[in-house]
Motif scaffolding. Structure first.
Motif, mmCIF file in Angstrom:
data_model
loop_
_atom_site.group_PDB
_atom_site.id
_atom_site.type_symbol
_atom_site.label_atom_id
_atom_site.label_comp_id
_atom_site.label_asym_id
_atom_site.label_seq_id
_atom_site.Cartn_x
_atom_site.Cartn_y
_atom_site.Cartn_z
ATOM 1 N N GLY A 15 9.229 -0.580 7.937
ATOM 2 C CA GLY A 15 9.287 -1.409 9.137
ATOM 3 C C GLY A 15 8.042 -1.371 9.993
ATOM 4 N N SER A 39 11.971 2.885 8.059
ATOM 5 C CA SER A 39 10.866 3.837 8.110
ATOM 6 C C SER A 39 9.752 3.314 9.014
ATOM 7 C CB SER A 39 10.309 4.065 6.700
ATOM 8 O OG SER A 39 9.182 4.902 6.779
ATOM 9 N N ARG A 43 3.208 5.156 14.754
ATOM 10 C CA ARG A 43 2.026 4.796 15.543
ATOM 11 C C ARG A 43 2.380 4.475 17.002
ATOM 12 N NH1 ARG A 43 0.174 5.844 11.077
ATOM 13 N NH2 ARG A 43 -0.859 4.397 9.652
ATOM 14 N N PHE A 59 4.831 9.074 4.120
ATOM 15 C CA PHE A 59 5.578 9.732 3.037
ATOM 16 C C PHE A 59 4.685 10.685 2.260
ATOM 17 C CE2 PHE A 59 7.638 5.641 3.730
ATOM 18 C CZ PHE A 59 8.968 6.008 3.818
ATOM 19 N N GLY A 60 3.358 10.514 2.383
ATOM 20 C CA GLY A 60 2.437 11.286 1.560
ATOM 21 C C GLY A 60 2.055 10.507 0.314
ATOM 22 N N GLY A 61 1.629 9.251 0.527
ATOM 23 C CA GLY A 61 1.140 8.438 -0.589
ATOM 24 C C GLY A 61 2.263 7.981 -1.508
ATOM 25 N N HIS A 82 3.920 -5.032 8.649
ATOM 26 C CA HIS A 82 2.959 -6.017 9.139
ATOM 27 C C HIS A 82 2.048 -6.453 7.983
ATOM 28 C CE1 HIS A 82 -0.515 -7.517 11.401
ATOM 29 N NE2 HIS A 82 0.345 -7.721 12.386
ATOM 30 N N ALA A 85 -0.900 -4.345 7.197
ATOM 31 C CA ALA A 85 -0.645 -2.943 6.780
ATOM 32 C C ALA A 85 -0.656 -2.926 5.253
ATOM 33 C CB ALA A 85 0.680 -2.453 7.347
ATOM 34 N N GLN A 87 -2.001 -0.792 2.953
ATOM 35 C CA GLN A 87 -1.850 0.426 2.149
ATOM 36 C C GLN A 87 -0.389 0.700 1.830
ATOM 37 O OE1 GLN A 87 -4.504 2.404 0.915
ATOM 38 N NE2 GLN A 87 -2.742 3.015 -0.309
ATOM 39 N N ILE A 88 0.443 0.633 2.865
ATOM 40 C CA ILE A 88 1.867 0.964 2.634
ATOM 41 C C ILE A 88 2.504 -0.075 1.703
ATOM 42 C CG2 ILE A 88 2.672 -0.176 4.771
ATOM 43 C CD1 ILE A 88 4.132 3.058 3.294
ATOM 44 N N ARG A 204 -5.878 -11.499 14.788
ATOM 45 C CA ARG A 204 -5.740 -11.637 13.341
ATOM 46 C C ARG A 204 -4.558 -12.560 13.036
ATOM 47 N NH1 ARG A 204 -6.021 -5.660 11.095
ATOM 48 N NH2 ARG A 204 -4.253 -5.482 12.480
HETATM 49 N N1 NAP Z 1 -1.811 -3.163 10.768
HETATM 50 C C1 NAP Z 1 -1.373 -3.816 11.824
HETATM 51 O O1 NAP Z 1 -2.080 -4.651 12.403
HETATM 52 C C2 NAP Z 1 0.013 -3.577 12.357
HETATM 53 C C3 NAP Z 1 0.479 -4.348 13.426
HETATM 54 C C4 NAP Z 1 1.780 -4.150 13.904
HETATM 55 C C5 NAP Z 1 2.592 -3.198 13.296
HETATM 56 N N2 NAP Z 1 2.123 -2.468 12.254
HETATM 57 C C6 NAP Z 1 3.011 -1.467 11.630
HETATM 58 O O2 NAP Z 1 2.418 -0.207 11.835
HETATM 59 C C7 NAP Z 1 2.583 0.595 10.675
HETATM 60 C C8 NAP Z 1 1.246 1.185 10.258
HETATM 61 O O3 NAP Z 1 0.333 0.131 9.984
HETATM 62 P P1 NAP Z 1 -1.062 0.433 9.259
HETATM 63 O O4 NAP Z 1 -1.827 -0.833 9.227
HETATM 64 O O5 NAP Z 1 -1.663 1.683 9.808
HETATM 65 O O6 NAP Z 1 -0.505 0.754 7.778
HETATM 66 P P2 NAP Z 1 -1.290 1.040 6.403
HETATM 67 O O7 NAP Z 1 -2.746 1.100 6.640
HETATM 68 O O8 NAP Z 1 -0.776 0.099 5.383
HETATM 69 O O9 NAP Z 1 -0.709 2.475 6.034
HETATM 70 C C9 NAP Z 1 -1.430 3.675 6.191
HETATM 71 C C10 NAP Z 1 -0.464 4.806 5.925
HETATM 72 O O10 NAP Z 1 0.476 4.914 7.011
HETATM 73 C C11 NAP Z 1 1.757 5.253 6.505
HETATM 74 N N3 NAP Z 1 2.687 4.170 6.813
HETATM 75 C C12 NAP Z 1 2.391 2.877 7.122
HETATM 76 N N4 NAP Z 1 3.504 2.193 7.397
HETATM 77 C C13 NAP Z 1 4.529 3.058 7.258
HETATM 78 C C14 NAP Z 1 5.932 2.949 7.419
HETATM 79 N N5 NAP Z 1 6.521 1.802 7.795
HETATM 80 N N6 NAP Z 1 6.694 4.053 7.197
HETATM 81 C C15 NAP Z 1 6.111 5.217 6.839
HETATM 82 N N7 NAP Z 1 4.787 5.383 6.684
HETATM 83 C C16 NAP Z 1 4.016 4.324 6.889
HETATM 84 C C17 NAP Z 1 1.593 5.470 5.026
HETATM 85 O O11 NAP Z 1 1.262 6.844 4.881
HETATM 86 P P3 NAP Z 1 1.616 7.665 3.553
HETATM 87 O O12 NAP Z 1 0.630 7.209 2.529
HETATM 88 O O13 NAP Z 1 1.473 9.071 3.978
HETATM 89 O O14 NAP Z 1 3.024 7.290 3.177
HETATM 90 C C18 NAP Z 1 0.399 4.605 4.701
HETATM 91 O O15 NAP Z 1 -0.275 4.985 3.524
HETATM 92 C C19 NAP Z 1 3.248 -0.266 9.616
HETATM 93 O O16 NAP Z 1 4.592 0.145 9.512
HETATM 94 C C20 NAP Z 1 3.148 -1.684 10.132
HETATM 95 O O17 NAP Z 1 4.285 -2.465 9.807
HETATM 96 C C21 NAP Z 1 0.847 -2.630 11.791
#
Ligand code: NAP
Length: 232
Positions: A15, A39, A43, A59-61, A82, A85, A87-88, A204
């Motif tokens: 989520g 999950s 952040r 989760f740890g990759g 999102h 995002a 990587q996840i 974006r």
């Molecule tokens: N990127 C954006 O602009 C944005 C905007 C609004 C909301 N979000 C939300 O914020 C979260 C993080 O975004 P990000 O861009 O940093 O993600 P990302 O770069 O795709 O993920 C980096 C790491 O963060 C952990 N992670 C990300 N989303 C997770 C989730 N829902 N549950 C558990 N672990 C998660 C994972 O760690 P591990 O490898 O250790 O599992 C993942 O490898 C996401 O859930 C996304 O939906 C992101």
């Protein structure tokens, strides 16, 4: 669960978006016997309440996610993260395959330019920064990790909107901070744009409804939007 019976279905929603929260609400209502877990990466300091269960933190990759899926008996994985995002989402594809769990991808479609939109479309945040004209007044709606990239635009006044206050002072020489989530209505976003005498928006192409009101407000005011697209 009475008598420790195995629940018929355990759904894990990846989520962190409004759509994921709405999905959790719908799934909890539609599947009263299922276990619905959302999950979050962790952040946001005070995430909005969610229906069903919540777990927080990485989760740890891929291996960690596979382990979690097995350990928790997840029967269906839904990616409602999102769209930026990445990587996840990539981890979810690999982990679902390795764990033999069906994956339902529900990430949002990008916004499409509408008549009246004045978009300057770019591929990267660097290109967005370079596309800002001299002495502009910019509404910047990006995650805090991206703000530093704009620090060399000393000629620009930035209005930075963030959900949580930044942990350190933003590196931007000339800026104002607006704390809070995006407004739901174009009228509220219009008031913000006018109050700060904004000339450009930098954002974006996230898609979805939650952040779209500013795009409608920009259209109504005839403001250019420097729109960073997805490369995939
Ligand atoms: N990127 C954006 O602009 C944005 C905007 C609004 C909301 N979000 C939300 O914020 C979260 C993080 O975004 P990000 O861009 O940093 O993600 P990302 O770069 O795709 O993920 C980096 C790491 O963060 C952990 N992670 C990300 N989303 C997770 C989730 N829902 N549950 C558990 N672990 C998660 C994972 O760690 P591990 O490898 O250790 O599992 C993942 O490898 C996401 O859930 C996304 O939906 C992101």
């Amino acid at each position: 669960m009475p008598g420790n019976a195995v629940p018929p279905e355990t759904i894990l929603i990846l989520g962190g978006t409004r759509e994921a929260a709405d999905l959790a609400t719908d799934l909890v209502a539609a599947n009263p016997r299922a276990r619905i877990i959302t999950s979050l990466a962790g952040r946001t300091r005070e995430p909005a309440p969610l229906a069903g269960e919540v777990r927080t933190g990485g989760f740890g990759g891929v291996d960690g996610l596979v382990h979690y899926l097995h350990e928790t008996g997840v029967t269906r994985l839904i990616d409602a993260t999102h769209p930026f995002a990445r990587q996840i989402s990539a981890n979810a594809v690999k982990a679902a395959r390795l764990a033999g769990v069906p994956l339902d991808i529900r990430t949002r479609k990008p916004w499409e330019r509408q008549p009246g939109d004045s978009w300057i479309e770019v591929e990267t945040l660097e290109a967005a920064r370079d596309a800002i004209p001299p002495r502009a007044r910019v509404l910047l709606t990006l995650g805090s990790q991206h703000i530093g990239l704009f620090a060399n635009r000393e000629d620009v006044h930035f209005v930075v909107r963030m959900i949580d206050p930044p942990e350190t002072i933003l590196a931007l020489p000339d800026h104002a901070l607006v704390l809070g989530r995006p407004a739901d209505t174009a009228a509220a976003e219009t008031m913000l744009l006018i109050a700060h005498r904004i000339t450009h928006i930098v954002c974006r192409n996230s898609g979805g409804q939650a952040a779209y009101a500013k795009i409608e407000a920009a259209r109504q005011l005839g403001l250019p939007v420097i729109m960073v697209g997805r490369k995939d």
